[in-house]
Write a protein that holds these residues in place. Structure first.
Motif, PDB file in Angstrom:
ATOM      1  N   VAL A 135      15.250  43.053 -44.784  1.00 34.92           N
ATOM      2  CA  VAL A 135      14.756  41.694 -45.315  1.00 34.92           C
ATOM      3  C   VAL A 135      15.755  41.140 -45.972  1.00 34.92           C
ATOM      4  O   VAL A 135      16.376  40.220 -45.666  1.00 34.92           O
ATOM      5  N   GLN A 136      16.220  41.930 -47.173  1.00 35.42           N
ATOM      6  CA  GLN A 136      17.176  41.147 -47.911  1.00 35.42           C
ATOM      7  C   GLN A 136      18.607  41.421 -47.374  1.00 35.42           C
ATOM      8  O   GLN A 136      19.522  40.745 -47.803  1.00 35.42           O
ATOM      9  N   ALA A 137      18.904  42.271 -46.524  1.00 35.89           N
ATOM     10  CA  ALA A 137      20.142  42.533 -45.901  1.00 35.89           C
ATOM     11  C   ALA A 137      20.452  41.512 -44.744  1.00 35.89           C
ATOM     12  O   ALA A 137      21.623  41.343 -44.392  1.00 35.89           O
ATOM     13  N   SER A 138      19.281  40.938 -44.294  1.00 36.87           N
ATOM     14  CA  SER A 138      19.732  39.685 -43.253  1.00 36.87           C
ATOM     15  C   SER A 138      20.310  38.649 -43.759  1.00 36.87           C
ATOM     16  O   SER A 138      20.331  38.127 -45.077  1.00 36.87           O
ATOM     17  N   PRO A 139      21.208  37.927 -42.996  1.00 39.01           N
ATOM     18  CA  PRO A 139      21.884  36.887 -43.288  1.00 39.01           C
ATOM     19  C   PRO A 139      20.998  35.814 -43.653  1.00 39.01           C
ATOM     20  O   PRO A 139      19.869  35.615 -43.082  1.00 39.01           O
ATOM     21  N   SER A 140      21.443  34.920 -44.622  1.00 42.15           N
ATOM     22  CA  SER A 140      20.627  33.759 -45.218  1.00 42.15           C
ATOM     23  C   SER A 140      20.323  32.717 -44.044  1.00 42.15           C
ATOM     24  O   SER A 140      19.214  32.155 -44.070  1.00 42.15           O
ATOM     25  N   GLU A 141      21.211  32.705 -42.892  1.00 39.61           N
ATOM     26  CA  GLU A 141      20.885  31.770 -41.868  1.00 39.61           C
ATOM     27  C   GLU A 141      19.751  32.330 -40.885  1.00 39.61           C
ATOM     28  O   GLU A 141      19.531  31.693 -39.932  1.00 39.61           O
ATOM     29  N   VAL A 142      19.524  33.596 -41.066  1.00 40.71           N
ATOM     30  CA  VAL A 142      18.685  34.208 -39.947  1.00 40.71           C
ATOM     31  C   VAL A 142      17.152  34.215 -40.535  1.00 40.71           C
ATOM     32  O   VAL A 142      17.055  34.716 -41.574  1.00 40.71           O
ATOM     33  N   LEU A 143      16.394  33.739 -39.535  1.00 43.22           N
ATOM     34  CA  LEU A 143      14.959  33.816 -39.992  1.00 43.22           C
ATOM     35  C   LEU A 143      14.355  35.122 -39.452  1.00 43.22           C
ATOM     36  O   LEU A 143      14.251  35.359 -38.307  1.00 43.22           O
ATOM     37  N   VAL A 144      13.651  35.678 -40.388  1.00 41.55           N
ATOM     38  CA  VAL A 144      13.234  37.200 -39.749  1.00 41.55           C
ATOM     39  C   VAL A 144      11.714  36.820 -39.353  1.00 41.55           C
ATOM     40  O   VAL A 144      10.818  36.344 -39.834  1.00 41.55           O
ATOM     41  N   MET A 145      11.735  37.236 -38.228  1.00 38.15           N
ATOM     42  CA  MET A 145      10.469  37.343 -37.421  1.00 38.15           C
ATOM     43  C   MET A 145      10.501  38.314 -36.341  1.00 38.15           C
ATOM     44  O   MET A 145      10.692  38.293 -35.108  1.00 38.15           O
ATOM     45  N   THR A 146       9.622  39.371 -36.553  1.00 43.93           N
ATOM     46  CA  THR A 146       9.676  40.541 -36.121  1.00 43.93           C
ATOM     47  C   THR A 146       8.499  40.397 -35.063  1.00 43.93           C
ATOM     48  O   THR A 146       7.245  39.863 -35.076  1.00 43.93           O
ATOM     49  N   ASP A 147       8.672  40.947 -33.756  1.00 42.57           N
ATOM     50  CA  ASP A 147       7.859  41.134 -32.684  1.00 42.57           C
ATOM     51  C   ASP A 147       6.938  42.077 -32.786  1.00 42.57           C
ATOM     52  O   ASP A 147       7.219  43.113 -33.204  1.00 42.57           O
ATOM     53  N   ILE A 148       5.511  41.923 -32.853  1.00 45.52           N
ATOM     54  CA  ILE A 148       4.211  42.816 -32.981  1.00 45.52           C
ATOM     55  C   ILE A 148       4.326  43.895 -32.099  1.00 45.52           C
ATOM     56  O   ILE A 148       4.224  45.214 -32.867  1.00 45.52           O
ATOM     57  N   ASN A 149       4.927  44.005 -31.148  1.00 41.60           N
ATOM     58  CA  ASN A 149       4.828  45.139 -30.154  1.00 41.60           C
ATOM     59  C   ASN A 149       6.174  46.217 -30.689  1.00 41.60           C
ATOM     60  O   ASN A 149       5.904  47.389 -30.861  1.00 41.60           O
ATOM     61  N   GLU A 150       7.112  45.406 -30.893  1.00 45.11           N
ATOM     62  CA  GLU A 150       8.275  46.232 -31.392  1.00 45.11           C
ATOM     63  C   GLU A 150       8.077  47.173 -32.805  1.00 45.11           C
ATOM     64  O   GLU A 150       8.262  48.132 -33.323  1.00 45.11           O
ATOM     65  N   TYR A 151       7.288  46.436 -33.669  1.00 45.61           N
ATOM     66  CA  TYR A 151       7.043  46.761 -34.977  1.00 45.61           C
ATOM     67  C   TYR A 151       6.355  47.948 -34.960  1.00 45.61           C
ATOM     68  O   TYR A 151       6.171  48.951 -35.630  1.00 45.61           O
ATOM     69  N   ILE A 152       5.208  47.741 -34.164  1.00 42.60           N
ATOM     70  CA  ILE A 152       4.201  49.020 -33.913  1.00 42.60           C
ATOM     71  C   ILE A 152       4.781  50.312 -33.540  1.00 42.60           C
ATOM     72  O   ILE A 152       4.487  51.144 -33.943  1.00 42.60           O
ATOM     73  N   ASP A 153       5.528  50.081 -32.275  1.00 41.85           N
ATOM     74  CA  ASP A 153       6.333  50.966 -32.076  1.00 41.85           C
ATOM     75  C   ASP A 153       7.234  51.916 -32.877  1.00 41.85           C
ATOM     76  O   ASP A 153       7.230  53.000 -32.926  1.00 41.85           O
ATOM     77  N   PHE A 154       7.746  50.991 -33.833  1.00 40.48           N
ATOM     78  CA  PHE A 154       8.490  51.486 -34.977  1.00 40.48           C
ATOM     79  C   PHE A 154       8.002  52.147 -35.951  1.00 40.48           C
ATOM     80  O   PHE A 154       7.922  53.359 -36.124  1.00 40.48           O
ATOM     81  N   VAL A 155       6.847  51.699 -36.413  1.00 35.29           N
ATOM     82  CA  VAL A 155       5.816  52.203 -37.392  1.00 35.29           C
ATOM     83  C   VAL A 155       5.362  53.472 -37.013  1.00 35.29           C
ATOM     84  O   VAL A 155       5.175  54.507 -37.719  1.00 35.29           O
ATOM     85  N   VAL A 156       4.709  53.655 -35.719  1.00 34.02           N
ATOM     86  CA  VAL A 156       4.050  54.839 -35.320  1.00 34.02           C
ATOM     87  C   VAL A 156       4.933  55.927 -35.105  1.00 34.02           C
ATOM     88  O   VAL A 156       4.802  57.152 -35.421  1.00 34.02           O
ATOM     89  N   ARG A 157       6.309  55.575 -34.642  1.00 35.83           N
ATOM     90  CA  ARG A 157       7.283  56.570 -34.640  1.00 35.83           C
ATOM     91  C   ARG A 157       7.802  57.153 -35.922  1.00 35.83           C
ATOM     92  O   ARG A 157       7.817  58.572 -35.904  1.00 35.83           O
ATOM     93  N   ILE A 158       7.962  56.347 -36.699  1.00 30.49           N
ATOM     94  CA  ILE A 158       8.218  56.733 -38.272  1.00 30.49           C
ATOM     95  C   ILE A 158       7.218  57.544 -38.869  1.00 30.49           C
ATOM     96  O   ILE A 158       7.538  58.636 -39.633  1.00 30.49           O
ATOM     97  N   LEU A 159       5.923  57.114 -38.672  1.00 22.89           N
ATOM     98  CA  LEU A 159       4.650  57.941 -39.192  1.00 22.89           C
ATOM     99  C   LEU A 159       4.921  59.216 -38.692  1.00 22.89           C
ATOM    100  O   LEU A 159       4.738  60.229 -39.501  1.00 22.89           O
ATOM    101  N   PHE A 160       5.001  59.452 -37.533  1.00 24.36           N
ATOM    102  CA  PHE A 160       4.742  60.708 -36.760  1.00 24.36           C
ATOM    103  C   PHE A 160       6.120  61.597 -37.043  1.00 24.36           C
ATOM    104  O   PHE A 160       6.007  62.962 -37.290  1.00 24.36           O
ATOM    105  N   VAL A 161       7.169  60.862 -37.002  1.00 20.37           N
ATOM    106  CA  VAL A 161       8.248  61.612 -37.638  1.00 20.37           C
ATOM    107  C   VAL A 161       8.220  62.279 -39.176  1.00 20.37           C
ATOM    108  O   VAL A 161       8.629  63.434 -39.276  1.00 20.37           O
TER     109      VAL A 161
END
Length: 236
Positions: A135-161
């Motif tokens: 979040v802090q590394a994103s450009p100031s002009e970019v509004l961070v809005m994460t898709d819930i489907n991609e977020y859950i895929d990422f979270v579950v994968r990292i948890l199991f890893v």
């Protein structure tokens, strides 16, 4: 007689699988009423550090319904793991000697503890660090809005890893105990193991050196723990 015994084993295995699937289904249908609350818990590591004008979004029409439902199924499977291991124990234990039962039970119990530690480490330590970094590394002009489907895929994968990565000490001890290798050979291979940890982290984590290091370092430390533990327990 041998054929009957073989069929009895297959029947026991089938019944164990059916009971395991039934346990997952039962837990899932109980948790389904709390699917939105479960999603909010898993979304908290990201939502609490998002800027005030940002939020999570759903780009798919059915995502607001199916994403929490899918996450609930993952949680139900995770909650059922102790029962699944209990069924595995009931299936294998009758064919083991007393000493083997003690060792096998110790491996199962240790595996559960290490898996839980890996998931807790990822959720409470890794997620706040990497999400804050992204979040802090994103450009100031970019509004961070994460898709819930991609977020859950990422979270579950990292948890199991991280959950499976924390099983490294158990894997090392089993390899040494079975005679596949020994502690001296594993110690001499330490430089290659360290490189391998970073290579594995490169494939299993987001494509940045920061996330790779956060996985590689704990795996390397667990490798050292496995070596120390094997020298003590295997000698016993």
């Amino acid at each position: 007689m041998a054929e009957k015994s073989y069929l009895e084993h297959l029947n026991s295995l089938r019944n164990a699988l059916l009971r395991s699937l039934g346990a997952i289904a039962l837990i899932f249908f109980i948790l389904i009423f709390f699917r939105n609350e479960i999603f909010l818990i898993f979304a908290n590591p990201l939502t609490e550090i998002l800027p005030a004008n940002s939020s999570m979004i759903a780009t798919g029409v059915v995502s607001p319904f199916f994403t929490p439902l899918r996450l609930t199924f993952y949680v139900a499977t995770f909650v059922a793991i102790p029962y699944l291991l209990f069924e595995l124990w009931n299936f294998i234990a009758p064919g083991l000697y007393k000493e083997e039962r003690i060792g096998f039970f110790g491996v199962l119990f240790s595996s559960i503890i290490l898996f839980l530690l890996g998931i807790c480490f990822a959720f409470f330590v890794i997620f706040p660090i990497i999400f804050s970094f992204f979040v802090q590394a994103s450009p100031s002009e970019v509004l961070v809005m994460t898709d819930i489907n991609e977020y859950i895929d990422f979270v579950v994968r990292i948890l199991f890893v991280f959950g499976f990565a924390f099983e490294v000490p158990i894997v090392l001890m089993l390899m040494i105990w079975s005679g596949v290798t020994n502690a001296q050979q594993l110690s001499s291979a330490r430089p290659y193991v360290i490189i391998g940890c970073f290579v594995v982290g490169m494939f299993l984590t987001p494509p940045d050196i920061f996330s790779q290091t956060l996985l590689a370092l704990p795996v390397w430390l667990l490798y050292e723990v496995g070596l120390l533990a094997s020298r003590f327990f295997i000698s016993k």
